[in-house]
Write a protein that holds these residues in place. Structure first.
Motif, PDB file in Angstrom:
ATOM      1  N   LEU A   1       0.850  -1.190   0.000  1.00  0.00           N
ATOM      2  CA  LEU A   1       0.000   0.000   0.000  1.00  0.00           C
ATOM      3  C   LEU A   1       0.883   1.236   0.000  1.00  0.00           C
ATOM      4  CD1 LEU A   1      -2.781   1.409   0.363  1.00  0.00           C
ATOM      5  CD2 LEU A   1      -2.450   1.179   2.839  1.00  0.00           C
ATOM      6  N   ASP A   2       0.620   2.148  -0.920  1.00  0.00           N
ATOM      7  CA  ASP A   2       1.352   3.412  -1.030  1.00  0.00           C
ATOM      8  C   ASP A   2       0.322   4.529  -1.053  1.00  0.00           C
ATOM      9  OD1 ASP A   2       3.046   5.497  -1.573  1.00  0.00           O
ATOM     10  OD2 ASP A   2       3.477   4.913  -3.640  1.00  0.00           O
ATOM     11  N   CYS A   3       0.092   5.153   0.102  1.00  0.00           N
ATOM     12  CA  CYS A   3      -0.976   6.139   0.231  1.00  0.00           C
ATOM     13  C   CYS A   3      -0.443   7.383   0.941  1.00  0.00           C
ATOM     14  CB  CYS A   3      -2.136   5.521   1.001  1.00  0.00           C
ATOM     15  SG  CYS A   3      -3.679   6.422   0.862  1.00  0.00           S
TER      16      CYS A   3
ATOM     17  N   HIS B   1      -2.706  10.012   2.726  1.00  0.00           N
ATOM     18  CA  HIS B   1      -3.257   9.660   4.037  1.00  0.00           C
ATOM     19  C   HIS B   1      -2.160   9.345   5.044  1.00  0.00           C
ATOM     20  CE1 HIS B   1      -7.366   8.320   2.135  1.00  0.00           C
ATOM     21  NE2 HIS B   1      -7.206   9.640   2.172  1.00  0.00           N
TER      22      HIS B   1
ATOM     23  N   VAL C   1      -4.057  -5.425   2.705  1.00  0.00           N
ATOM     24  CA  VAL C   1      -3.805  -4.117   2.098  1.00  0.00           C
ATOM     25  C   VAL C   1      -5.105  -3.391   1.773  1.00  0.00           C
ATOM     26  CG1 VAL C   1      -2.931  -3.034  -0.014  1.00  0.00           C
ATOM     27  CG2 VAL C   1      -1.499  -4.658   1.235  1.00  0.00           C
ATOM     28  N   SER C   2      -6.078  -4.088   1.212  1.00  0.00           N
ATOM     29  CA  SER C   2      -7.345  -3.424   0.866  1.00  0.00           C
ATOM     30  C   SER C   2      -8.085  -2.959   2.118  1.00  0.00           C
ATOM     31  CB  SER C   2      -8.225  -4.365   0.033  1.00  0.00           C
ATOM     32  OG  SER C   2      -8.553  -5.533   0.749  1.00  0.00           O
TER      33      SER C   2
ATOM     34  N   CYS D   1      -0.080   6.781   5.057  1.00  0.00           N
ATOM     35  CA  CYS D   1      -0.174   5.363   5.411  1.00  0.00           C
ATOM     36  C   CYS D   1       0.479   4.507   4.334  1.00  0.00           C
ATOM     37  CB  CYS D   1      -1.635   4.962   5.590  1.00  0.00           C
ATOM     38  SG  CYS D   1      -1.864   3.245   6.107  1.00  0.00           S
ATOM     39  N   TRP D   2       1.331   3.591   4.765  1.00  0.00           N
ATOM     40  CA  TRP D   2       2.017   2.678   3.850  1.00  0.00           C
ATOM     41  C   TRP D   2       2.058   1.300   4.504  1.00  0.00           C
ATOM     42  CZ3 TRP D   2       3.393   7.490   5.282  1.00  0.00           C
ATOM     43  CH2 TRP D   2       3.504   8.475   4.286  1.00  0.00           C
TER      44      TRP D   2
ATOM     45  N   ALA E   1      -6.348   0.200   3.236  1.00  0.00           N
ATOM     46  CA  ALA E   1      -6.618   1.302   2.294  1.00  0.00           C
ATOM     47  C   ALA E   1      -8.000   1.904   2.511  1.00  0.00           C
ATOM     48  CB  ALA E   1      -6.487   0.791   0.859  1.00  0.00           C
TER      49      ALA E   1
END
Length: 247
Positions: free
Chosen positions: A37-39, A42, A65-66, A44-45, A69
């Motif tokens: 996850l690359d966010c 937000h 991951v979902s 958040c990773w 997210a």
């Protein structure tokens, strides 16, 4: 394993983060069971590594991951940490409930949360979080594995613990047949910090000094490219995943 460096002066200004990630199927794998996850919007990773040899490890890591997210980005930092904790515990219960059909469906997880100068690493399993600060590489997470347990409890050297036939067996994971126990580390982020989240397939093939050298390669994209270039020159039998975050 290096420990978290001294906190030093607290940073009061907001930090803006850039990031990049990549995954690759291991040379000895029928499918890639890693997810990431690359966010940055937000703060958040995450990296998740499906438990090899078990049913639908790729499904388990993708669900980790979902689920992360889908978490809301609002609320205070403590609320966000608690939301991640509840999310992973709920998912652990769901995966355990599905286990009866055909064995374990589980995954490791390592999460990085950043907000202004506050940082938190949350993990279960042997996917790792590293910090590159002041030209030094620190391993922030501690593996939940039999190898680490042998080193901690029986005082075995790394070489002797690594030689155990079940050294890579996990002692904690999402979906394992025991109540989930997450580990959480909170600390201050500094300007110039670079973070690396990765699966064991990446760090198993690289020395601590090679990881550190790659972390100074420049932008997150360049660091990721350097890490994969170095790792893929080795056997790389396991899946490789890396997410790099920096201001």
């Amino acid at each position: 394993m290096a420990h978290l460096p001294p906190a030093g002066a607290i940073v009061n200004r907001a930090l803006r983060w850039r990031s990049a990630g990549r995954t690759a199927q291991g040379k000895g794998r029928a499918r890639n069971e890693d997810a990431w996850l690359d966010c940055p919007q937000h703060g958040c990773w995450a990296v998740a590594d499906g438990m090899g040899g078990h049913r639908a490890g790729n499904v388990a890591s993708q669900r980790v991951v979902s689920s992360l997210a889908a978490l809301p980005a609002h609320g205070g930092f403590e609320q966000r940490i608690d939301a991640v904790r509840r999310c992973l515990r709920d998912l652990d219960s769901q995966l355990q409930a599905a286990d009866g059909l055909a064995g374990i469906m589980g995954s490791t997880v390592v999460v990085l949360l950043l907000e202004h100068d506050r940082a938190a690493c949350i993990w279960a399993g042997d996917s790792r979080c590293y910090l590159w600060r002041s030209q030094c590489l620190y391993q922030l997470s501690r593996d939940h594995s039999l190898q680490q347990q042998l080193m901690d409890k029986q005082q075995l050297s790394l070489e002797r613990a690594r030689a155990h036939p079940d050294a890579r067996a996990l002692t904690r994971a999402i979906g394992a047949r025991q109540p989930l126990s997450l580990e959480i580390l909170e600390f201050c982020a500094h300007p110039g910090d670079v973070f690396l989240l990765c699966s064991d397939g990446l760090y198993q093939g690289l020395s601590h000094s090679e990881l550190g050298s790659a972390m100074s390669a420049g932008t997150p994209r360049k660091v990721v490219e350097r890490l994969f270039s170095d790792a893929l020159r080795a056997a790389a039998k396991d899946d490789l995943t890396a997410v790099v975050v920096q201001p």
